[in-house]
Design an enzyme around this catalytic site. Structure first.
Site, PDB file in Angstrom:
ATOM      1  CB  CYS A  53      -5.225   3.844  -4.599  1.00  0.00           C
ATOM      2  SG  CYS A  53      -4.544   2.247  -5.012  1.00  0.00           S
ATOM      3  N   GLY A  91      -2.146   2.577  -7.005  1.00  0.00           N
ATOM      4  CA  GLY A  91      -2.949   3.095  -8.314  1.00  0.00           C
ATOM      5  C   GLY A  91      -2.426   3.979  -8.967  1.00  0.00           C
ATOM      6  CG  HIS A 139      -2.710  -1.467  -9.878  1.00  0.00           C
ATOM      7  ND1 HIS A 139      -3.661  -0.714  -9.112  1.00  0.00           N
ATOM      8  CD2 HIS A 139      -1.831  -1.786  -9.223  1.00  0.00           C
ATOM      9  CE1 HIS A 139      -2.927  -0.419  -8.012  1.00  0.00           C
ATOM     10  NE2 HIS A 139      -1.733  -1.247  -7.987  1.00  0.00           N
ATOM     11  CD  GLU A 173      -7.144   0.989  -2.653  1.00  0.00           C
ATOM     12  OE1 GLU A 173      -6.436   0.188  -2.228  1.00  0.00           O
ATOM     13  OE2 GLU A 173      -7.415   2.399  -2.258  1.00  0.00           O
ATOM     14  CB  CYS A 211      -1.074  -0.119   1.111  1.00  0.00           C
ATOM     15  SG  CYS A 211      -1.909   1.634   1.370  1.00  0.00           S
TER      16      CYS A 211
END
Length: 290
Positions: free
Chosen positions: A224, A227, A166, A215, A86
């Site tokens: 994100c 992301g 992703h 997400e 993350c």
């Protein structure tokens, strides 16, 4: 951990919010049920996920990183599932290590399920995280639909692992993504056996993007980090470009972050983090959500 000894920190990176817990003084027994309850925005503290400060040497999945990265960011999505990495959480996690005096250098590594990650603290105490090298999926016909509804819009996408999975797609207006009340449909499903985060990206200008994201295990979030990294590198590849060392600004509903795709192929994420509160979880509540 015994009753009455569950301190927490609440913070966020551009609106992507987390509860930080610690296992340094003893095991938490952090079950999926407790994660879900803590992240509940009406009955819990409320968060997109949980970050646990723990020692890498105690966890088989990251023990090989312990020599360089003694502290493991054990990250859980709001639904209780574990995730590889993350980006916004890593910056908040690093800020908390600094605040607690667990690290003192301008550069240090943290252990994650996606590999050890180098953190650099700049002169203004801004936190930069090396997110590793992106992997582009070989699948060349990834498509995204905004919902299960018949006739919903379908767009092409590029698949990126960094290290979370992703699907990055492009729109003229990020509102074309709709409400994102449910997960977008990504095909072929076999390309993402562990689920997928979906980014809807508008190109604002050279090295400037706008993004909304759904997400996996959470839903739409205000930001994100992985992301934003995926959006920046996928857009570069779509344009026939590669790593150029230039910082790309990525605007998200919660603010802006920066992504730099370095000439050596690695991607760096930077952006603000903020601690909102420190406190102690009610012991009776904790025990009732085992």
């Amino acid at each position: 951990m015994s009753r009455g000894t569950v301190p927490f920190v609440k913070g966020h990176g551009t609106g992507n919010d987390f509860v930080i817990l610690s296992e340094l003084d003893g095991p938490l027994d952090l079950t999926p049920t407790r994660v879900q309850a803590l992240c509940d925005r009406h009955h819990g503290i409320g968060a997109d996920g949980i970050l646990v400060i723990t020692r890498a040497v105690l966890h088989d999945e990251v023990v090989d990183q312990a020599g360089a990265a003694p502290y493991f960011m054990d990250y859980r999505n709001a639904d209780g599932s574990a995730a590889q990495m993350c980006g916004n959480g890593a910056r908040l996690f690093a800020a908390e290590l600094l605040e607690r005096g667990l690290v003192g250098e301008r550069q240090f590594q943290i252990a994650t399920r996606g590999g050890a990650r180098l953190v650099t603290v700049d002169d203004s105490r801004g936190i930069h995280v090396d997110m590793g090298t992106p992997t582009f999926l070989a699948e060349d016909d990834i498509r995204v639909r905004t919902s299960q509804a018949a006739g919903s819009a379908e767009t092409t996408a590029i698949g990126v692992l960094i290290p979370n999975p992703h699907a990055v797609t492009w729109v003229d207006d990020v509102e074309q993504a709709g409400t994102l009340a449910a997960a977008p449909v990504v095909t072929p499903a076999a390309a993402y056996p562990e689920g997928v985060n979906v980014e809807f990206v508008r190109v604002v200008g050279e090295h400037h993007l706008q993004m909304r994201v759904f997400e996996r295990g959470v839903g739409e979030t205000l930001s994100c980090g992985t992301g934003a990294c995926a959006a920046a590198v996928a857009t570069a590849q779509r344009n026939g470009a590669g790593p150029d060392g230039q910082r790309t600004r990525v605007d998200v509903p919660g603010g802006s972050v920066g992504v730099t795709w370095s000439a050596n192929g690695t991607v760096e994420l930077d952006g603000p983090v903020e601690v909102v509160a420190r406190g102690t979880i009610d012991p009776g509540w904790w025990e009732s959500h085992a």
